[in-house]
Motif scaffolding. Structure first.
Motif, mmCIF file in Angstrom:
data_model
loop_
_atom_site.group_PDB
_atom_site.id
_atom_site.type_symbol
_atom_site.label_atom_id
_atom_site.label_comp_id
_atom_site.label_asym_id
_atom_site.label_seq_id
_atom_site.Cartn_x
_atom_site.Cartn_y
_atom_site.Cartn_z
ATOM 1 N N GLY A 539 0.739 -1.431 0.204
ATOM 2 C CA GLY A 539 0.329 0.146 0.012
ATOM 3 C C GLY A 539 0.663 1.484 -0.290
ATOM 4 O O GLY A 539 0.739 1.929 -0.702
ATOM 5 N N MET A 540 2.427 1.098 0.455
ATOM 6 C CA MET A 540 2.493 2.669 0.777
ATOM 7 C C MET A 540 3.434 2.944 -0.616
ATOM 8 O O MET A 540 3.654 3.836 -1.012
ATOM 9 C CB MET A 540 3.703 2.150 1.974
ATOM 10 C CG MET A 540 4.533 3.563 2.381
ATOM 11 S SD MET A 540 3.334 4.912 3.370
ATOM 12 C CE MET A 540 3.780 3.902 4.653
ATOM 13 N N LEU A 613 -4.639 6.015 1.220
ATOM 14 C CA LEU A 613 -3.727 6.871 1.370
ATOM 15 C C LEU A 613 -4.051 7.695 2.533
ATOM 16 O O LEU A 613 -2.466 7.886 2.947
ATOM 17 C CB LEU A 613 -4.407 8.595 0.175
ATOM 18 C CG LEU A 613 -3.527 9.682 1.044
ATOM 19 C CD1 LEU A 613 -1.156 9.582 0.696
ATOM 20 C CD2 LEU A 613 -3.855 11.048 0.240
ATOM 21 N N PHE A 614 -4.953 7.609 3.862
ATOM 22 C CA PHE A 614 -4.838 8.225 4.694
ATOM 23 C C PHE A 614 -4.227 7.535 5.765
ATOM 24 O O PHE A 614 -3.864 7.409 6.380
ATOM 25 C CB PHE A 614 -6.257 8.572 5.003
ATOM 26 C CG PHE A 614 -6.359 9.718 4.334
ATOM 27 C CD1 PHE A 614 -5.510 11.287 4.296
ATOM 28 C CD2 PHE A 614 -7.671 10.516 3.970
ATOM 29 C CE1 PHE A 614 -5.822 12.323 3.580
ATOM 30 C CE2 PHE A 614 -8.009 11.858 3.508
ATOM 31 C CZ PHE A 614 -7.080 12.705 3.012
ATOM 32 N N GLU A 615 -4.655 5.696 5.685
ATOM 33 C CA GLU A 615 -4.180 4.381 6.022
ATOM 34 C C GLU A 615 -2.844 4.365 6.409
ATOM 35 O O GLU A 615 -2.121 3.892 7.179
ATOM 36 C CB GLU A 615 -5.059 3.306 5.646
ATOM 37 C CG GLU A 615 -6.320 3.252 5.366
ATOM 38 C CD GLU A 615 -7.171 2.221 5.089
ATOM 39 O OE1 GLU A 615 -6.635 0.663 4.513
ATOM 40 O OE2 GLU A 615 -8.537 2.060 5.059
ATOM 41 N N ALA A 620 2.595 5.927 8.476
ATOM 42 C CA ALA A 620 3.795 6.496 8.480
ATOM 43 C C ALA A 620 4.669 7.224 9.461
ATOM 44 O O ALA A 620 5.820 6.986 10.032
ATOM 45 C CB ALA A 620 4.324 6.894 7.103
ATOM 46 N N LEU A 621 3.085 7.075 9.846
ATOM 47 C CA LEU A 621 3.872 7.900 11.469
ATOM 48 C C LEU A 621 4.345 7.130 12.475
ATOM 49 O O LEU A 621 4.959 8.237 13.227
ATOM 50 C CB LEU A 621 2.107 8.494 12.151
ATOM 51 C CG LEU A 621 1.660 9.893 11.610
ATOM 52 C CD1 LEU A 621 0.293 10.265 12.047
ATOM 53 C CD2 LEU A 621 2.756 10.742 11.006
ATOM 54 N N ILE A 622 4.034 6.051 12.499
ATOM 55 C CA ILE A 622 4.469 5.314 13.414
ATOM 56 C C ILE A 622 5.541 4.074 13.090
ATOM 57 O O ILE A 622 5.575 3.434 13.943
ATOM 58 C CB ILE A 622 3.415 4.570 14.284
ATOM 59 C CG1 ILE A 622 2.505 3.526 13.182
ATOM 60 C CG2 ILE A 622 2.270 5.424 14.324
ATOM 61 C CD1 ILE A 622 1.482 2.468 14.073
ATOM 62 N N GLU A 630 9.691 6.147 0.223
ATOM 63 C CA GLU A 630 7.944 5.951 0.268
ATOM 64 C C GLU A 630 7.208 7.002 0.707
ATOM 65 O O GLU A 630 6.382 7.260 1.136
ATOM 66 C CB GLU A 630 7.450 4.433 0.054
ATOM 67 C CG GLU A 630 8.292 3.795 0.474
ATOM 68 C CD GLU A 630 9.178 3.430 1.007
ATOM 69 O OE1 GLU A 630 8.915 1.470 0.984
ATOM 70 O OE2 GLU A 630 10.050 3.787 0.726
ATOM 71 N N ASN A 631 7.269 6.302 2.608
ATOM 72 C CA ASN A 631 6.447 7.269 3.998
ATOM 73 C C ASN A 631 6.844 8.205 3.582
ATOM 74 O O ASN A 631 5.633 8.715 3.263
ATOM 75 C CB ASN A 631 7.234 6.253 4.839
ATOM 76 C CG ASN A 631 7.349 4.935 5.049
ATOM 77 O OD1 ASN A 631 7.566 4.285 3.795
ATOM 78 N ND2 ASN A 631 7.730 4.949 6.097
ATOM 79 N N LYS A 632 7.738 9.428 3.218
ATOM 80 C CA LYS A 632 7.365 10.734 3.158
ATOM 81 C C LYS A 632 6.771 11.318 1.697
ATOM 82 O O LYS A 632 6.458 11.952 1.888
ATOM 83 C CB LYS A 632 9.358 10.966 2.891
ATOM 84 C CG LYS A 632 10.855 10.782 4.397
ATOM 85 C CD LYS A 632 11.936 10.789 3.563
ATOM 86 C CE LYS A 632 12.638 10.861 4.687
ATOM 87 N NZ LYS A 632 14.047 11.341 4.817
#
Length: 753
Positions: A539-540, A613-615, A620-622, A630-632
């Motif tokens: 997904g990311m 996207l929001f999931e 990425a936050l944790i 890709e997280n950025k």
């Protein structure tokens, strides 16, 4: 050495670092470190090791520092086997150690053997001359300058004047104090027009008195001649044997029967001349002219008691030579030994020098590499190569030929630096680095090179020349390279040109209280080698692929293509952003990259892409700290979408917001500010979104350094601020709805109240 274990605490700003550098078969590791991470600090720490210094934290000197750098056997490298090459050091130049590149061992051994007796004789002569003259000047260079106007012709000077010294009857000026008579201040004073005039007047008057003298003659029987005659007759028993002299000049010849009578007559005659009123005035004029400083006053105090020397200063250069000839005459045996040794070995010595001058050395190779590979407006050559090779000079002198079209001119290094661009100056610096590296290569000892952004700010031609040389260094078995850079393109090129292997590419990341090194990922095209393969399972990386796919459509179909516009709605908040589902994204991907092949699909194809996207943004936050490429991208997209959704809702002006065709975030923010919306805090947050997110979203396969350099923590913090802004805005909207009406209502974007 196979590995190097580095454990640092509070070293030049590195709070903590614990890493193992495995050099592998290619003898090199490359570390990409974003600005402010650890690159320069690590280089300085190794520099401390190389110079034998303790490492500290300069910003927080009270913090306890520790440094452990050891190989796989626990042995710390010898400081002499560590070389740190900084990004740029204008002062770096050839050193005595790098001059060993010119040594031909056999020639130098023979040359030194020829020199042994000569150097012994020279040193003995210098010792005698130093004591004789009382000089504090360098005897070798002084003699050379006096007789040849050059400071490196000592032996030539001695050979040239050998016959003249042998022909001298005595060392007339051997007792004179050299530095009192011949120093810069006295020379300056004597060159003055007033001194020259007074001195000429004095000499003219003296010559006239000598011509009128009863017994003296200025050309054949001077004060000095008379004194020598007296000494000679007395020493040889002339008067003891009852001989006598008849001196003519008076009306009747005067008979002299003892040396006492002769000395008395000479003293009387000298006194008559020296006390002549006219001559005395001339002497006073000379005195006034030279009373300028302590050196010239001491000079006159001495010369006032040796008036016989004043005429010699009418030609200071000739007098200076005569004085040195007298010193040499006083030590004639030692002097002639030097001349004989030099003549005996001269023929073979010249042959050796000629051979040394024609032989190719490692210095030639370095200079050839530089002239051929680097693009600069000058060429260079070594001027005194054979002298350095044979130990006559300790330092190489480089001659720079500056080229300007059809014209060229030789320039000094300092003058050259004043006209070169920064890139050209750094190219010149590379030359000196090459010298140092070749010197290390010549020793045959294992050396750790820590190279800090050597190619930074170079044009591509020179950058590739450096990379080629680094490749040659990495191929050298005795070299271990630690290549530090904050230039991602350079980092990637090191891999592409096989300077380092992929598994030897590391990325530095600064976290809470420590710096960590991890295996690099996405060094080459991240979309082709990573995201594209994982589009239907990760997904990311699926969300991070959207900007890349959109780029492909832009290049192949243009910005008016429907699918390009559809993907734009996943990067900006548009009227249809919430309705684009994963099935639509699958279709665009399949038709772009694998038309005609079996179609793949996402597991929840009917789900909106915005929800995915929001999931992924929450994931990425944790996530663990790291490069998180890709997280950025995902966080950047989510941050901008939330910020734009907030501004669109607050503006509540669909004709305006739906009509924006370019630079949407900036256009929304300007309208948001100009219409008086938001608090100081919300304006700062949205301004940060405008500044930080565009380069991180609109990445392509060639340039994505900004997102790697950006702190993972900075993006997480910004996303959290934007989410908070949106939540507060929704709460205010809900309160407004509840006051105006009750019941289930929806906002303009399909969010149930």
């Amino acid at each position: 050495m196979k590995t190097l274990n580095v454990e640092l605490t509070n070293c030049h700003g590195i709070r903590s670092l614990d890493a193992t550098l495995d050099f592998g078969d290619r003898n090199a590791v490359a570390i990409y470190a974003p600005n402010g991470t650890m690159k320069t600090s690590l280089a300085r720490t190794f520099k401390d090791l190389a110079t034998g210094k303790e490492t500290t934290d300069r910003v927080f000197p009270d913090r306890e520092s520790s440094r452990s750098i050891a190989d796989e056997n626990g042995q710390s490298p010898d400081p002499g086997d560590v070389a740190v090459v900084l990004s740029y050091d204008e002062e770096l130049g050839p050193t005595e150690s790098t001059s060993t590149l010119l040594v031909n061992p056999e020639l130098r051994k023979e040359f030194e053997a020829l020199q042994v007796e000569l150097l012994d004789a020279r040193d003995a002569l210098v010792k005698e001359l130093t004591a004789q003259s009382g000089t504090k000047q360098d005897v070798i260079s002084t003699i050379s300058k006096v007789f040849t106007q050059s400071d490196d012709k000592f032996y030539d000077s001695l050979v040239r004047i050998a016959y003249e010294v042998e022909q001298l009857e005595d060392a007339r000026f051997a007792d004179l104090p050299h530095d009192l008579l011949f120093n810069g201040k006295v020379a300056t004073a004597l060159q003055g027009a007033d001194v020259q005039a007074q001195l000429a007047a004095y000499v003219s008057q003296l010559n006239q008195l000598l011509e009128e003298s009863t017994f003296f003659n200025r050309s054949s029987f001077t004060y000095y001649n008379a004194t020598n005659v007296t000494k000679s007759l007395g020493a040889n028993g002339f008067f003891t044997a009852q001989h006598s002299l008849l001196l003519h000049g008076e009306d009747e010849p005067r008979q002299i029967t003892s040396d006492a009578d002769l000395r008395a007559l000479i003293t009387e005659e000298k006194k008559r001349i020296s006390e002549d009123d006219a001559l005395r005035k001339k002497m006073d004029g000379v005195e006034r002219a030279v009373q300028r400083n302590e050196d010239t006053r001491k000079f006159f105090e001495f010369i006032a008691n040796r008036e016989d020397l004043l005429p010699e200063f009418a030609n200071v250069q000739t007098f200076h030579q005569d004085v040195w000839k007298s010193y040499l005459k006083a030590h004639e045996e030692v002097f002639l030994r030097v001349v004989t040794c030099y003549k005996d070995t001269e023929k073979r010595r010249k042959a050796i020098e000629q051979q040394a001058a024609t032989e190719s050395t490692q210095w030639d190779r370095v200079i050839k590499i530089f002239n051929e590979r680097f693009f600069v407006p000058f060429t260079l050559r070594a001027e005194n190569k054979h002298q350095v090779a044979l130990g006559q000079d300790s330092m190489l002198k480089l001659v720079f030929e500056f080229n300007d079209g059809q014209e060229s001119a030789s320039v000094e290094r300092d003058d050259l630096l004043s006209v070169l661009s920064n890139g050209e100056k750094k190219a010149l610096y590379i030359l000196n680095v090459l010298f140092e590296m070749e010197t290390r290569k010549a020793t045959g000892r294992e050396t750790i090179f820590v190279i800090d952004d050597l190619a930074d700010s170079f044009d591509y031609k020179n950058k590739y020349a450096i990379i080629q040389y680094l490749k040659e260094m990495a191929d050298h078995a005795n070299f271990k390279l630690i290549l530090l850079t904050h230039n991602f393109d350079f980092f990637r090129t090191l891999l592409n040109r096989s300077v380092v292997g992929y598994n030897k590419c590391l990325m530095a990341q600064k976290g809470e209280g420590k710096v960590s090194l991890s295996q690099a990922s996405h060094v080459k095209n991240p979309f082709i080698y990573g995201f594209k393969k994982n589009f239907f399972g990760n997904g990311m990386q699926r969300i991070a692929s959207v900007p890349f796919v959109r780029n492909i459509l832009e290049y192949t179909k243009g910005e008016g293509d429907p699918d390009y516009l559809k993907l734009t709605s996943l990067l900006h908040w548009k009227a249809d952003s919430a309705s684009v589902d994963n099935a639509e994204l699958d279709r665009i991907f399949n038709e772009t990259f694998q038309p005609g092949n079996k179609k793949k699909s996402w597991s929840t194809s009917t789900k909106p892409v915005i929800d995915l996207l929001f999931e992924q943004a929450e994931v990425a936050l944790i996530a663990d700290e790291g490069i998180n490429f890709e997280n950025k991208i995902v966080l950047s997209i989510a941050t901008r979408i939330v910020a734009e959704r907030h501004m669109v809702a607050v503006l509540a002006d669909p004709p305006f917001t739906d009509g924006i065709t370019g630079n949407q975030t900036q256009a929304l923010f300007q309208a948001y500010k100009n219409r008086g919306h938001g608090t100081d805090e919300s304006l700062r947050t949205l301004d940060d979104v405008v500044l930080m997110t565009p380069e991180n979203i609109h990445v392509n396969s060639f340039m994505y350094e900004p997102i790697i350099d950006l702190s993972d923590a900075a993006l997480r913090e910004l996303y959290a601020r934007v989410k908070s802004l949106w939540v507060r805005q929704r709460r205010r909207w809900f309160l407004t709805v509840e006051i105006g009406a009750s019941g289930g209502m929806r906002d303009d974007h399909g969010i149930r109240s």
